[in-house]
Motif scaffolding. Structure first.
Motif, PDB file in Angstrom:
ATOM      1  N   ASP A 219      -7.897   4.601  -0.894  1.00 27.59           N
ATOM      2  CA  ASP A 219      -8.081   3.546   0.056  1.00 27.59           C
ATOM      3  C   ASP A 219      -7.135   3.532   1.464  1.00 27.59           C
ATOM      4  O   ASP A 219      -7.467   3.212   2.376  1.00 27.59           O
ATOM      5  CB  ASP A 219      -8.045   2.130  -0.442  1.00 27.59           C
ATOM      6  N   TYR A 220      -6.049   4.116   1.327  1.00 25.74           N
ATOM      7  CA  TYR A 220      -5.052   4.053   2.153  1.00 25.74           C
ATOM      8  C   TYR A 220      -4.334   5.635   2.613  1.00 25.74           C
ATOM      9  O   TYR A 220      -3.380   5.599   2.954  1.00 25.74           O
ATOM     10  CB  TYR A 220      -3.802   3.318   1.451  1.00 25.74           C
ATOM     11  N   TYR A 221      -4.935   6.585   1.952  1.00 26.96           N
ATOM     12  CA  TYR A 221      -4.457   7.996   2.339  1.00 26.96           C
ATOM     13  C   TYR A 221      -4.597   8.051   3.760  1.00 26.96           C
ATOM     14  O   TYR A 221      -3.882   8.993   4.411  1.00 26.96           O
ATOM     15  CB  TYR A 221      -5.380   9.061   1.724  1.00 26.96           C
ATOM     16  N   ASP A 222      -5.431   7.750   4.772  1.00 25.73           N
ATOM     17  CA  ASP A 222      -5.618   7.855   5.973  1.00 25.73           C
ATOM     18  C   ASP A 222      -4.369   7.237   6.819  1.00 25.73           C
ATOM     19  O   ASP A 222      -3.757   8.052   7.432  1.00 25.73           O
ATOM     20  CB  ASP A 222      -7.025   7.314   6.676  1.00 25.73           C
TER      21      ASP A 222
ATOM     22  N   TRP B 283       0.375   6.667  -3.793  1.00 28.58           N
ATOM     23  CA  TRP B 283       0.409   5.817  -2.468  1.00 28.58           C
ATOM     24  C   TRP B 283       0.002   6.649  -1.192  1.00 28.58           C
ATOM     25  O   TRP B 283      -0.653   6.278  -0.310  1.00 28.58           O
ATOM     26  CB  TRP B 283       1.805   5.464  -2.330  1.00 28.58           C
ATOM     27  N   LEU B 284      -0.060   7.986  -1.513  1.00 31.06           N
ATOM     28  CA  LEU B 284      -0.566   8.897  -0.450  1.00 31.06           C
ATOM     29  C   LEU B 284      -1.878   9.730  -0.794  1.00 31.06           C
ATOM     30  O   LEU B 284      -2.437  10.088   0.233  1.00 31.06           O
ATOM     31  CB  LEU B 284       0.537   9.837  -0.177  1.00 31.06           C
TER      32      LEU B 284
ATOM     33  N   HIS C 180       0.723  -1.349   0.186  1.00 29.86           N
ATOM     34  CA  HIS C 180      -0.108   0.139   0.111  1.00 29.86           C
ATOM     35  C   HIS C 180       0.945   1.215  -0.073  1.00 29.86           C
ATOM     36  O   HIS C 180       0.373   2.418   0.180  1.00 29.86           O
ATOM     37  CB  HIS C 180      -0.850   0.081   1.145  1.00 29.86           C
ATOM     38  N   CYS C 181       2.046   1.181  -0.010  1.00 27.00           N
ATOM     39  CA  CYS C 181       3.181   2.418  -0.120  1.00 27.00           C
ATOM     40  C   CYS C 181       3.879   2.329  -1.552  1.00 27.00           C
ATOM     41  O   CYS C 181       4.831   3.166  -1.487  1.00 27.00           O
ATOM     42  CB  CYS C 181       3.620   2.335   1.218  1.00 27.00           C
TER      43      CYS C 181
END
Length: 163
Positions: A112-115, A107-108, A60-61
């Motif tokens: 979905d995964y910004y938090d 990635w940021l 996720h990064c």
């Protein structure tokens, strides 16, 4: 037009709560953040680099897996220069950082995964200056040690004898 900052990004998404996404629950995100801070606070020591953190970084990064957790750790944390490169992905002092492997910000900024990733940057901000200083010092020592060995190989004495 004003450059988008990490704070602007967080504000635009609403309250700073972690939320469930398709492949990661809010509880899993919380666990990763705890492991992330422990790893940073522990000076990036291998014993603090967890499987959960490794999987999040690679899934996720936007980091490449480097075969496994051991290959990943060796790639980014056994050389000061490589550690500096890794840390730059979480360093928001110059705005929104790009993925060091892909050169983009998804990635940021992705939904979905910004938090969790934004929070990783916020946590890292407290540790990055000290970790950068440590990495630079370790790289300098490594470089000078290597230089002394090369001089000895060619029959040249290093002034003072040691680094």
């Amino acid at each position: 037009m004003k450059e988008l900052t990490l704070n602007d990004l967080a504000q635009s998404r609403g309250p700073g709560q972690l939320r469930d996404s398709k492949f990661m629950s809010a509880a899993e995100k919380t666990k990763v953040l705890k492991h992330w801070e422990m790893f940073l606070r522990g000076g990036l020591e291998k014993k603090y680099f967890s499987e959960a953190l490794y999987k999040h970084l690679t899934n996720h990064c936007s980091f490449i897996a480097h075969y496994d957790i051991h290959g990943f750790y060796a790639t980014y944390f056994e050389s000061g220069d490589d550690t500096l490169h890794f840390l730059s992905q979480f360093d928001t002092r110059q705005g929104i950082p790009c993925s060091i492997e892909y050169g983009m910000t998804y990635w940021l900024t992705g939904d979905d995964y910004y938090d969790v990733n934004t929070e990783m940057c916020r946590i890292a901000w407290r540790y990055i200056p000290a970790l950068e200083a440590k990495a630079r010092n370790e790289q300098r020592h490594s470089d000078l040690t290597h230089a002394v060995l090369l001089l000895k190989k060619h029959g040249i004495d290093f002034p003072g004898g040691t680094v």
